[in-house]
Design a protein around this motif. Structure first.
Motif, PDB file in Angstrom:
ATOM      1  N   ALA A  77     -16.844 -24.902  -7.947  1.00  0.00           N
ATOM      2  CA  ALA A  77     -16.445 -26.009  -8.823  1.00  0.00           C
ATOM      3  C   ALA A  77     -15.240 -25.598  -9.663  1.00  0.00           C
ATOM      4  N   TYR A 227     -15.115 -30.312 -15.870  1.00  0.00           N
ATOM      5  CA  TYR A 227     -16.465 -30.652 -15.444  1.00  0.00           C
ATOM      6  C   TYR A 227     -17.454 -30.223 -16.504  1.00  0.00           C
ATOM      7  N   PHE A 306     -22.423 -30.600 -11.094  1.00  0.00           N
ATOM      8  CA  PHE A 306     -21.241 -30.701 -11.949  1.00  0.00           C
ATOM      9  C   PHE A 306     -20.776 -32.149 -12.057  1.00  0.00           C
ATOM     10  N   PHE A 308     -17.761 -34.021 -12.689  1.00  0.00           N
ATOM     11  CA  PHE A 308     -16.309 -33.809 -12.715  1.00  0.00           C
ATOM     12  C   PHE A 308     -15.624 -35.024 -13.314  1.00  0.00           C
TER      13      PHE A 308
END
Lengths: 371, 120
Positions: A77, A227, A306, A308
């Motif tokens: 990520a 994120y 996550f 984002f």
């Protein structure tokens, strides 16, 4: 809770206590939880099974995108985020040639302001211009800015403000035909670049080239890309109705609802800001025999989920940016995989060990320690 | 003044290899890879991919100096494997998982576009 459950929780959740954060780091080693039978290593099949993308929200102008990426580890990520910020190419003004500037703003200051103006042109149609090389229609766009401030016949001052809309695209070579359908232009025509007094003039020719954000932030395609981990407030022990309504009311983001039955439920977990108000002991808290207050709520975050948020500067749509970022990462991985195949590191390793006469002996000595 | 040149971030200096390996002389099955023109973006990702391999005993990376654009990736494996095999495995895993991610994202975005019609 069995050892397995504890290990799974440690592995997948960050737990926020009143005065501490538990299991904040990740457990990378595949054998971290081997003793309780929880597998920790990740393989491609497992990744394929677990990875999920869900689009949450696209802003009205289409420039902001919020999506959820789950089933991946933090480094992936973070790599995506870093690539979005600094390695997805865009077009920006790199060279400004001043023919005339009688305004109060200095050439270099104005040139810097020009560089930061987002230019709507698809970088995929251009090659990277290597500094020092010739500008060609394949690697450069030309914009001209020629503004003169004066008084008209009614003694009104004209052109006292220079806006980004004054940057006019001048086709270079074959570009007039190539970009007939989609002429390059500034994204925001209303950016104030300079102010002029009557009689002053700015005349600049700008060369727009392709670049990436790590060289200069003007090439960064995003305003921000960030994120956060998915918040997961959980009610571990149903509180009494008074306590339940206190928790629901003190929560500043209204995460909790009270059902008709008087039950406390987590209604809007994504709104949780982890302020910890719901786990703070109230002044009249009922402490246990050991003087410990046990909150009704446990605050957690999911380590592999996550949320984002990508805010485009308007040059490219945000979904395209994310796709480009994944593309950049894919190209990089392929590049190294191929580079690796060309090199014979195995042989290099073997040769190195053969050249050392006493290497075998030292190998034998250290082997037992590794097993 | 002494500002590093911008192009140094992605142009390989002459006579320098993009990827090189130095075998550890004291520890068995250990080696340090030097990767030029790379930063935490790739370093941390490779470290994670390496650690997920159960043949890897140690994997770590460092960027020795912030003004020098290279990273050192140190790997130690069990005797049955080698650091280069582990890195090769990590890279091929990375290629595959990124391809999976790309597909997943494209699929999801095409769904969104067709549903809302007007978006982008």
């Amino acid at each position: 809770m069995s050892g397995k459950d504890v290990a799974t929780k440690m592995k997948t959740r960050v737990i926020l206590g009143e005065d501490r954060i538990l299991h904040g780091s990740s457990f990378d080693a595949p054998t971290s939880f081997a003793s309780v039978g929880v597998e920790n290593g990740l393989n491609v099949e497992k990744f394929t099974e677990e990875v999920k993308v869900e689009v949450n929200d696209v802003s009205e102008d289409g420039n902001d995108l919020v999506f959820e990426l789950s089933g991946v580890d933090a480094p992936l990520a973070n790599t995506l985020r870093r690539i979005l910020l600094s390695e997805v190419p865009t077009m920006a003004i790199e060279i400004a040639e001043f023919r005339d500037n009688t305004s109060v703003i200095q050439d270099e200051v104005f040139a810097h302001r020009l560089g930061l103006v987002p230019i709507k042109a698809d970088p995929a149609f251009f090659e990277t211009h290597v500094s020092g090389n010739e500008h060609t229609p394949e690697n450069t766009l030309i914009f001209d800015l020629n503004v003169k401030c004066f008084r008209d016949i009614n003694n009104e001052v004209v052109n006292s403000k220079v806006f980004a809309s004054a940057l006019v695209w001048t086709p270079f070579g074959e570009q007039a035909e190539r970009f007939a359908e989609n002429p390059p232009q500034v994204v925001h025509p209303d950016i104030l670049l300079a102010k002029l007094a009557p009689g002053q003039r700015i005349d600049v020719r700008c060369y727009v080239t392709k670049g990436v954000g790590k060289v200069h932030a003007k090439w960064s395609p995003v305003a921000t890309a960030s994120y956060r981990l998915l918040p997961e407030p959980v009610i571990v022990a149903q509180p009494k109705s008074e306590e339940a309504s206190r928790i629901a009311q003190t929560c500043p983001t209204k995460v909790f609802d009270i059902e008709d039955s008087g039950e406390l439920v987590v209604a809007r977990p994504r709104q949780c800001t982890m302020c910890r108000e719901c786990i703070r002991p109230p002044p009249d808290a009922q402490h246990s025999a050991h003087g410990v207050y046990t909150p009704a709520v446990e605050l957690r975050r999911v380590k592999t989920h996550f949320i984002f948020s990508v805010e485009s500067t308007g040059i490219l749509p945000p979904d395209r940016l994310v796709r480009d970022a994944i593309g950049v990462l894919k190209d990089r991985a392929l590049f190294y995989a191929e580079l690796f195949d060309q090199k014979d590191f195995e042989e290099h390793m073997a040769a190195a060990s053969h050249s050392d006469g006493d290497d075998d002996a030292s190998d034998d000595e250290t082997k037992p320690m590794l097993e | 003044m002494n500002e590093p040149e911008r192009y140094e971030l992605f142009v390989l200096p002459e006579g320098v290899e993009k990827l090189s390996l130095e075998k550890d002389t004291k520890v068995p099955n250990a080696a340090t890879f030097t990767i030029q023109c790379e930063d935490h973006t790739l370093g941390n990702l490779l470290r994670m991919n390496l650690l997920e391999n159960d043949k890897v005993l140690f994997a770590g990376y460092k960027i020795p100096h912030p003004l020098e654009n290279y990273l050192l990736l140190r790997i130690q494996t069990v005797p049955e494997s080698t650091p280069s095999a582990a890195l090769q495995q990590a890279l091929s895993d990375l290629v595959q998982s990124v391809a999976v991610l790309e597909e997943t994202f494209k699929e999801q975005m095409s769904g969104i576009k067709s549903r809302e019609g007007t978006y982008l």
